[in-house]
Write a protein that holds these residues in place. Structure first.
Motif, short mmCIF file in Angstrom:
data_model
loop_
_atom_site.label_atom_id
_atom_site.label_comp_id
_atom_site.label_asym_id
_atom_site.label_seq_id
_atom_site.Cartn_x
_atom_site.Cartn_y
_atom_site.Cartn_z
N ASP A 1 0.82 -1.22 0.00
CA ASP A 1 0.00 0.00 0.00
C ASP A 1 0.85 1.27 0.00
OD1 ASP A 1 0.98 -0.24 2.57
OD2 ASP A 1 -0.91 0.30 3.55
N TRP A 2 2.06 1.18 -0.54
CA TRP A 2 2.91 2.37 -0.64
C TRP A 2 2.54 3.21 -1.87
CZ3 TRP A 2 8.39 3.16 1.40
CH2 TRP A 2 8.50 2.69 2.73
N TYR A 3 1.75 2.67 -2.75
CA TYR A 3 1.27 3.39 -3.92
C TYR A 3 -0.26 3.37 -3.92
CZ TYR A 3 6.10 3.43 -5.49
OH TYR A 3 7.46 3.64 -5.57
N ALA B 1 2.48 7.19 -17.14
CA ALA B 1 2.18 5.88 -16.57
C ALA B 1 3.41 5.28 -15.90
CB ALA B 1 1.67 4.94 -17.66
N SER B 2 4.59 5.71 -16.28
CA SER B 2 5.83 5.24 -15.67
C SER B 2 6.19 6.05 -14.42
CB SER B 2 6.99 5.34 -16.67
OG SER B 2 7.13 6.67 -17.16
N GLN B 3 5.25 6.90 -13.94
CA GLN B 3 5.45 7.71 -12.73
C GLN B 3 4.31 7.45 -11.74
OE1 GLN B 3 5.76 11.32 -15.24
NE2 GLN B 3 7.62 11.80 -14.11
N PRO B 4 4.28 6.27 -11.12
CA PRO B 4 3.20 5.95 -10.18
C PRO B 4 3.21 6.85 -8.94
CG PRO B 4 4.95 4.31 -10.05
CD PRO B 4 5.26 5.17 -11.22
N ASP B 5 2.03 7.23 -8.49
CA ASP B 5 1.89 8.10 -7.33
C ASP B 5 2.03 7.33 -6.03
OD1 ASP B 5 0.30 11.12 -7.73
OD2 ASP B 5 0.82 9.88 -9.46
N LEU B 6 2.80 7.90 -5.11
CA LEU B 6 2.93 7.31 -3.78
C LEU B 6 1.66 7.55 -2.97
CD1 LEU B 6 6.60 8.40 -3.05
CD2 LEU B 6 5.80 6.03 -3.03
N ASN B 7 1.43 6.67 -2.02
CA ASN B 7 0.27 6.77 -1.14
C ASN B 7 0.70 7.45 0.16
OD1 ASN B 7 -2.10 6.48 0.31
ND2 ASN B 7 -1.73 4.31 0.79
N PHE B 8 0.55 8.76 0.22
CA PHE B 8 0.98 9.51 1.39
C PHE B 8 0.05 9.35 2.58
CE2 PHE B 8 3.95 11.30 -1.51
CZ PHE B 8 4.99 11.81 -0.73
#
Length: 543
Positions: A126-128, A168-175
């Motif tokens: 769940d880091w992304y 798409a090669s820049q996935p967002d982190l789950n802050f």
């Protein structure tokens, strides 16, 4: 180095785009050693700090804004020892070093994402931002990517979508995960310990997302243009309330500030993008526990008029309490200012005037490499484009390559002295006559005028730290009044934004003394009648 912890107030920050500044090993790509070679030149410009765009390990899908290792220098730029030498020499010259920190997303080749995408139960699961599809297999909501198309990418390993506000090669982190926040802060501290003086925080409003994944509402057609997004980009079709600038972000901003406060003299500069960027700039810099400075794209658009500039600055000034603004008229994401605002003018007086105008706004300044030369937007043929943004939206939008072409150092050298190898982007032939060697030999060049102005500005407390007012003197002229309460200095600066000379009756005080800016196209005062040439300036002072 100065021990003044408030060095950043009123500072001039010179943005270096490493790929394009100077290539030391002739592989066609600029590097850290190349920056070091040009530090004496940068110092001669009278700047206070250098903002170095990302030089960290990256697959370069977005040219460094997709980071795969936050603690390593990408080999194309050098290594950590080179970076340490950069800090050492810059500090010896009295220049601060600020680095780009891209915190909201990583590269899809980052170890965190490689692990996260394996399954739904691993330590980084769940880091992304992952989400199940809708029952019909479509993405969970209508969010759009800045680079075009849905902001969700299907991953066959997890049979889920992941969020990417950019490529798409820049996935967002789950802050929303506190472990992610701490890991990001630890990466930031790695560079603070190494001696950097500040952080330019890229896309800092994108860290948090709406956990309910609510749809963004539609934006009316008449509101879609501007703020860096063309009308043919579906990103412009929405109000970005739920994938951007979430209220939880302020808590993370305060953690960044607490970390910086543990390293006195370090500073944060946040790039702000939101539906009301000026209000967000004020909110993100409010008090002494958030960002030191903020800037947005408000002066990076095509809008250029007395009313637009004045109203933009005043709107921010009225929203600010104790925050500090930073202004820029160019960077690596937008067309060169003399082309964008100057309607492709090649008039050196226009370039001189815009720099002086920027230098008279209250706040700090970001100057993009090449602005001191008055570089125009380069023409990059389609078959030589590198920017995925431009390739996707060509020909209506040609991307960002036109402002990223190599710096022209010497008109007599191959590739204008940038590299002996094939440059990653072509040198525009039109830039040869604007090369550093040419302009240094021309007493009245844009470069020499830039140097003279910035060195003079440093000695004017009203311009560095003073308050700001606007005077309604002429429809074609931006008239700025700066007042330093401590020294008592007042400066009035008037800029003719038009290509025609103007004459009008001013409201200057009787004891006002004209200041003739060196190498600029200065106006003249005759009694109360003020005449300013096309793209000219007029400065006066009184106590």
């Amino acid at each position: 180095m100065s021990n003044n912890i408030d060095w950043w107030r009123g500072a001039v920050i010179y943005q270096v785009y490493p790929r394009s500044l100077n290539d030391s090993n002739n592989d066609g790509i600029g590097d850290i050693a190349g920056i070091i070679e040009k530090l004496d030149y940068i110092s001669s410009l009278g700047v206070d700090a250098i903002w170095v765009s990302p030089c960290f390990k990256s697959p370069m899908k977005d040219f460094g804004y997709d980071i795969s290792d936050y603690r390593s220098i990408d080999p194309i730029f050098g290594n950590l020892a080179d970076f340490d030498r950069l800090i050492e020499k810059a500090h010896a010259l009295g220049i601060k070093i600020m680095i780009d920190q891209v915190l909201s997303h990583t590269s899809d080749q980052h170890d965190w994402f490689t692990q996260s995408r394996q399954d739904k139960t691993n330590d980084k699961a769940d880091w992304y931002v992952w989400s199940d599809p809708n029952p019909d297999g479509t993405p969970p909501n209508n969010w759009q990517s800045i680079f075009g198309g849905p902001a969700w990418q299907w991953d066959s390993r997890r049979c889920q979508y992941y969020l990417h506000n950019f490529l798409a090669s820049q996935p967002d982190l789950n802050f929303h995960n506190p472990d992610v926040q701490q890991a990001v802060l630890d990466n930031v501290e790695f560079w603070l310990k190494r001696g950097v003086d500040g952080l330019r925080l890229d896309a800092i409003t994108f860290c948090f997302h709406d956990q309910a994944l609510r749809d963004n509402p539609a934006k009316p057609e008449n509101e879609r243009a501007g703020r860096g997004f063309s009308e043919d980009n579906p990103y412009a079709y929405q109000y970005h309330y739920f994938n951007n600038e979430r209220p939880e972000n302020l808590g993370f901003i305060e953690k960044i500030r607490a970390l910086l406060d543990a390293y006195p003299g370090t500073v944060s500069l946040g790039e702000i993008s939101s539906e009301d960027s000026l209000a967000t700039m004020a909110e993100y810099s409010k008090g002494d526990d958030r960002l030191h400075m903020t800037y947005s794209f408000e002066l990076l658009t095509d809008d250029f008029s007395v009313d637009y500039i004045k109203n933009t600055v005043l709107t921010l000034e009225n929203a600010l309490t104790d925050g500090w603004p930073c202004w820029a008229v160019g960077n690596h994401d937008v067309a060169r200012v003399v082309s964008r605002w100057g309607n492709n003018t090649n008039n050196p007086d226009f370039a001189k005037m815009v720099t002086a105008m920027l230098g008279c706004l209250r706040g700090s300044l970001c100057i993009y490499q090449g602005e001191e030369l008055g570089l125009t937007e380069a023409n990059v043929p389609y078959d030589e484009l590198q920017d995925p943004y431009g390739i996707e939206f060509w020909p209506t939008f040609k991307g960002r390559d036109g402002c990223r072409t190599p710096m022209p150092w010497d008109s007599k050298e191959i590739n204008a002295g940038f590299s002996q190898g094939q440059p990653w982007l072509p040198v525009d032939p039109a830039h040869l006559e604007k090369s550093v060697n040419v302009q240094q030999a021309q007493p009245d060049s844009v470069l020499n005028a830039y140097r003279a102005f910035m060195h003079w500005r440093k000695a004017q407390p009203a311009l560095v730290l003073g308050d700001i007012e606007f005077l309604d003197w002429h429809s074609s002229c931006l008239a700025i009044k700066r007042i330093d309460r401590l020294s008592g200095q007042t400066i009035i600066a008037v800029f003719n934004l038009s290509s025609n000379p103007v004459t009008f009756v001013s409201g200057l005080a009787e004891d006002a003394q004209q200041i003739k800016l060196e190498l600029h196209n200065n106006g003249e005062i005759n009694g109360q009648e003020l005449t300013i040439p096309a793209f000219g300036v007029f400065f006066s002072t009184f106590q």
